[in-house]
Design a protein around this motif. Structure first.
Motif, PDB file in Angstrom:
ATOM      1  N   ASP A 220     -32.688 -20.929  76.120  1.00 19.74           N
ATOM      2  CA  ASP A 220     -33.736 -19.822  76.469  1.00 19.74           C
ATOM      3  C   ASP A 220     -33.962 -18.670  75.699  1.00 19.74           C
ATOM      4  OD1 ASP A 220     -33.941 -20.784  79.135  1.00 19.74           O
ATOM      5  OD2 ASP A 220     -32.094 -19.883  79.993  1.00 19.74           O
ATOM      6  N   LYS A 221     -33.136 -18.884  74.606  1.00 21.44           N
ATOM      7  CA  LYS A 221     -33.123 -17.735  73.354  1.00 21.44           C
ATOM      8  C   LYS A 221     -32.579 -18.432  71.916  1.00 21.44           C
ATOM      9  CE  LYS A 221     -29.566 -15.504  75.366  1.00 21.44           C
ATOM     10  NZ  LYS A 221     -29.357 -14.899  76.769  1.00 21.44           N
ATOM     11  N   ILE A 222     -32.861 -18.035  71.048  1.00 18.51           N
ATOM     12  CA  ILE A 222     -32.318 -18.213  69.794  1.00 18.51           C
ATOM     13  C   ILE A 222     -31.317 -17.471  69.541  1.00 18.51           C
ATOM     14  CG2 ILE A 222     -32.860 -18.567  67.381  1.00 18.51           C
ATOM     15  CD1 ILE A 222     -35.411 -19.808  67.921  1.00 18.51           C
TER      16      ILE A 222
ATOM     17  N   ARG B  19     -36.295 -23.650  66.794  1.00 18.75           N
ATOM     18  CA  ARG B  19     -34.863 -23.921  66.622  1.00 18.75           C
ATOM     19  C   ARG B  19     -34.794 -25.253  65.716  1.00 18.75           C
ATOM     20  NH1 ARG B  19     -34.117 -24.197  71.678  1.00 18.75           N
ATOM     21  NH2 ARG B  19     -33.475 -21.915  71.789  1.00 18.75           N
ATOM     22  N   GLU B  20     -35.822 -26.282  65.745  1.00 20.11           N
ATOM     23  CA  GLU B  20     -35.615 -27.397  64.941  1.00 20.11           C
ATOM     24  C   GLU B  20     -35.828 -26.882  63.496  1.00 20.11           C
ATOM     25  OE1 GLU B  20     -35.381 -31.139  63.192  1.00 20.11           O
ATOM     26  OE2 GLU B  20     -34.659 -30.312  65.444  1.00 20.11           O
ATOM     27  N   MET B  21     -36.863 -25.735  63.376  1.00 19.40           N
ATOM     28  CA  MET B  21     -37.131 -25.482  61.963  1.00 19.40           C
ATOM     29  C   MET B  21     -35.961 -24.950  61.352  1.00 19.40           C
ATOM     30  SD  MET B  21     -40.963 -23.969  62.769  1.00 19.40           S
ATOM     31  CE  MET B  21     -41.064 -22.956  61.410  1.00 19.40           C
ATOM     32  N   LEU B  22     -35.001 -24.183  62.047  1.00 17.52           N
ATOM     33  CA  LEU B  22     -33.874 -23.387  61.515  1.00 17.52           C
ATOM     34  C   LEU B  22     -32.975 -24.363  61.062  1.00 17.52           C
ATOM     35  CD1 LEU B  22     -33.497 -20.735  64.385  1.00 17.52           C
ATOM     36  CD2 LEU B  22     -33.476 -20.176  61.757  1.00 17.52           C
ATOM     37  N   HIS B  23     -33.005 -25.524  61.429  1.00 20.11           N
ATOM     38  CA  HIS B  23     -31.943 -26.677  61.109  1.00 20.11           C
ATOM     39  C   HIS B  23     -32.072 -26.970  59.613  1.00 20.11           C
ATOM     40  CE1 HIS B  23     -29.532 -27.379  64.669  1.00 20.11           C
ATOM     41  NE2 HIS B  23     -30.611 -27.360  65.300  1.00 20.11           N
ATOM     42  N   HIS B  24     -33.454 -26.695  59.014  1.00 20.48           N
ATOM     43  CA  HIS B  24     -34.032 -27.209  57.845  1.00 20.48           C
ATOM     44  C   HIS B  24     -33.804 -25.980  56.796  1.00 20.48           C
ATOM     45  CE1 HIS B  24     -35.422 -31.049  59.111  1.00 20.48           C
ATOM     46  NE2 HIS B  24     -35.922 -30.550  60.167  1.00 20.48           N
ATOM     47  N   PHE B  25     -33.339 -24.687  57.226  1.00 21.55           N
ATOM     48  CA  PHE B  25     -33.439 -23.626  56.511  1.00 21.55           C
ATOM     49  C   PHE B  25     -31.876 -23.760  55.880  1.00 21.55           C
ATOM     50  CE2 PHE B  25     -36.687 -21.614  59.183  1.00 21.55           C
ATOM     51  CZ  PHE B  25     -37.739 -22.364  58.632  1.00 21.55           C
ATOM     52  N   ASP B  26     -31.457 -23.233  54.502  1.00 16.75           N
ATOM     53  CA  ASP B  26     -30.194 -23.163  54.092  1.00 16.75           C
ATOM     54  C   ASP B  26     -29.574 -21.692  54.265  1.00 16.75           C
ATOM     55  OD1 ASP B  26     -30.045 -25.926  53.042  1.00 16.75           O
ATOM     56  OD2 ASP B  26     -31.346 -25.352  51.291  1.00 16.75           O
TER      57      ASP B  26
ATOM     58  N   ASP C  72     -42.924 -21.889  69.977  1.00 19.20           N
ATOM     59  CA  ASP C  72     -42.155 -22.797  70.802  1.00 19.20           C
ATOM     60  C   ASP C  72     -40.806 -22.592  70.273  1.00 19.20           C
ATOM     61  OD1 ASP C  72     -41.780 -24.772  72.866  1.00 19.20           O
ATOM     62  OD2 ASP C  72     -41.318 -25.841  71.106  1.00 19.20           O
ATOM     63  N   LEU C  73     -39.827 -22.210  71.326  1.00 16.79           N
ATOM     64  CA  LEU C  73     -38.261 -21.943  70.924  1.00 16.79           C
ATOM     65  C   LEU C  73     -37.890 -23.324  70.499  1.00 16.79           C
ATOM     66  CD1 LEU C  73     -36.917 -19.562  73.576  1.00 16.79           C
ATOM     67  CD2 LEU C  73     -37.524 -19.047  71.222  1.00 16.79           C
ATOM     68  N   LYS C  74     -38.066 -24.357  71.279  1.00 22.50           N
ATOM     69  CA  LYS C  74     -37.508 -25.792  70.495  1.00 22.50           C
ATOM     70  C   LYS C  74     -37.893 -26.143  69.469  1.00 22.50           C
ATOM     71  CE  LYS C  74     -37.220 -30.661  72.199  1.00 22.50           C
ATOM     72  NZ  LYS C  74     -37.892 -31.718  72.842  1.00 22.50           N
ATOM     73  N   GLN C  75     -39.136 -26.035  68.981  1.00 17.98           N
ATOM     74  CA  GLN C  75     -39.744 -26.294  67.724  1.00 17.98           C
ATOM     75  C   GLN C  75     -39.103 -25.078  66.644  1.00 17.98           C
ATOM     76  OE1 GLN C  75     -43.970 -26.317  67.428  1.00 17.98           O
ATOM     77  NE2 GLN C  75     -43.842 -27.077  65.469  1.00 17.98           N
TER      78      GLN C  75
ATOM     79  N   ILE D 214     -26.192 -13.031  66.637  1.00 16.70           N
ATOM     80  CA  ILE D 214     -27.954 -12.481  66.633  1.00 16.70           C
ATOM     81  C   ILE D 214     -28.491 -13.149  67.696  1.00 16.70           C
ATOM     82  CG2 ILE D 214     -29.818 -11.888  65.433  1.00 16.70           C
ATOM     83  CD1 ILE D 214     -27.820 -12.572  62.571  1.00 16.70           C
ATOM     84  N   THR D 215     -28.765 -12.342  68.771  1.00 10.63           N
ATOM     85  CA  THR D 215     -29.814 -12.875  69.764  1.00 10.63           C
ATOM     86  C   THR D 215     -31.021 -12.213  69.361  1.00 10.63           C
ATOM     87  OG1 THR D 215     -27.835 -12.595  71.140  1.00 10.63           O
ATOM     88  CG2 THR D 215     -30.159 -12.987  72.058  1.00 10.63           C
ATOM     89  N   LEU D 216     -32.090 -13.256  69.240  1.00 16.99           N
ATOM     90  CA  LEU D 216     -33.442 -12.910  68.616  1.00 16.99           C
ATOM     91  C   LEU D 216     -34.342 -12.447  69.931  1.00 16.99           C
ATOM     92  CD1 LEU D 216     -34.276 -15.420  65.722  1.00 16.99           C
ATOM     93  CD2 LEU D 216     -33.427 -12.972  65.635  1.00 16.99           C
ATOM     94  N   ASN D 217     -34.843 -11.420  69.961  1.00 16.73           N
ATOM     95  CA  ASN D 217     -35.784 -11.083  71.309  1.00 16.73           C
ATOM     96  C   ASN D 217     -36.953 -11.139  70.599  1.00 16.73           C
ATOM     97  OD1 ASN D 217     -36.036  -8.573  69.746  1.00 16.73           O
ATOM     98  ND2 ASN D 217     -34.418  -7.905  70.755  1.00 16.73           N
ATOM     99  N   HIS D 218     -37.474 -11.504  69.316  1.00 16.70           N
ATOM    100  CA  HIS D 218     -38.834 -11.807  69.025  1.00 16.70           C
ATOM    101  C   HIS D 218     -38.592 -12.743  67.599  1.00 16.70           C
ATOM    102  CE1 HIS D 218     -43.237 -11.317  68.136  1.00 16.70           C
ATOM    103  NE2 HIS D 218     -42.962 -11.019  67.101  1.00 16.70           N
ATOM    104  N   VAL D 219     -39.224 -13.639  67.830  1.00 17.94           N
ATOM    105  CA  VAL D 219     -39.133 -14.879  66.643  1.00 17.94           C
ATOM    106  C   VAL D 219     -40.692 -15.597  66.666  1.00 17.94           C
ATOM    107  CG1 VAL D 219     -37.974 -16.473  68.054  1.00 17.94           C
ATOM    108  CG2 VAL D 219     -37.962 -16.417  65.463  1.00 17.94           C
TER     109      VAL D 219
END
Length: 157
Positions: A45-47, A12-19, A7-10, A139-144
């Motif tokens: 619509d994308k990361i 994106r939220e995970m990314l906020h916790h990575f340094d 899920d893109l929303k989830q 960086i536009t991720l097309n697969h994550v």
């Protein structure tokens, strides 16, 4: 217990916790992997991620040669012993593939603000003259995909 996240929303939220974001570039026989600080774009619509680099150097050359990159980031929460006398850990991680490209100079402020916000310096008065000597890339991720792995009674990995 392990959970795969798509899920893109989830994500994106995970990314906020990575340094740190690790970026893999194509470099002859072996990948060239660089740890970077980063910002997170607002696209729903994308990361989209932002980084900046000096205008000269190996990374800039590799981006010009091949814009296809891989990314990886994680947070390790704790190590723990499992009943079968092995050691595991609780973590969240993301891996992805995408395209890296320079952004227009007009978009530098927005991208830098996302980087500074992610690093915890949202009100920092950064040196705009210095940033003008850099390239800012998106960086536009097309697969994550992501993975959460937490300590639990039924941990299998």
């Amino acid at each position: 217990m392990s959970e795969t996240v798509v899920d893109l929303k989830q994500l994106r939220e995970m990314l906020h916790h990575f340094d740190t974001l690790h970026i893999a570039f194509q470099d002859d026989e072996y990948p060239y992997i660089v740890p970077m600080n980063f910002g997170i774009g607002d696209d729903k619509d994308k990361i989209v991620l932002y980084i900046y680099t000096p205008r000269e150097g190996k990374m800039t050359r590799l981006i010009k040669e091949n814009p296809h990159v891989g990314i990886q980031a994680e947070t390790l929460y704790e190590y723990f012993c499992k009943p079968d006398k092995t050691v595991s850990n609780s973590y969240s991680s993301i891996i992805g593939k995408g395209i890296i490209e320079p952004i227009s100079h007009e978009s530098y402020n927005e991208a830098m603000e996302s980087i500074l916000t992610h690093c915890g310096y949202e009100t920092y008065p950064y040196n705009k003259d210095y940033i003008d000597t850099c390239y800012i890339y998106k960086i536009t991720l097309n697969h994550v995909t992501g993975k959460n792995h937490f300590k639990g009674e039924n941990v299998s990995n």
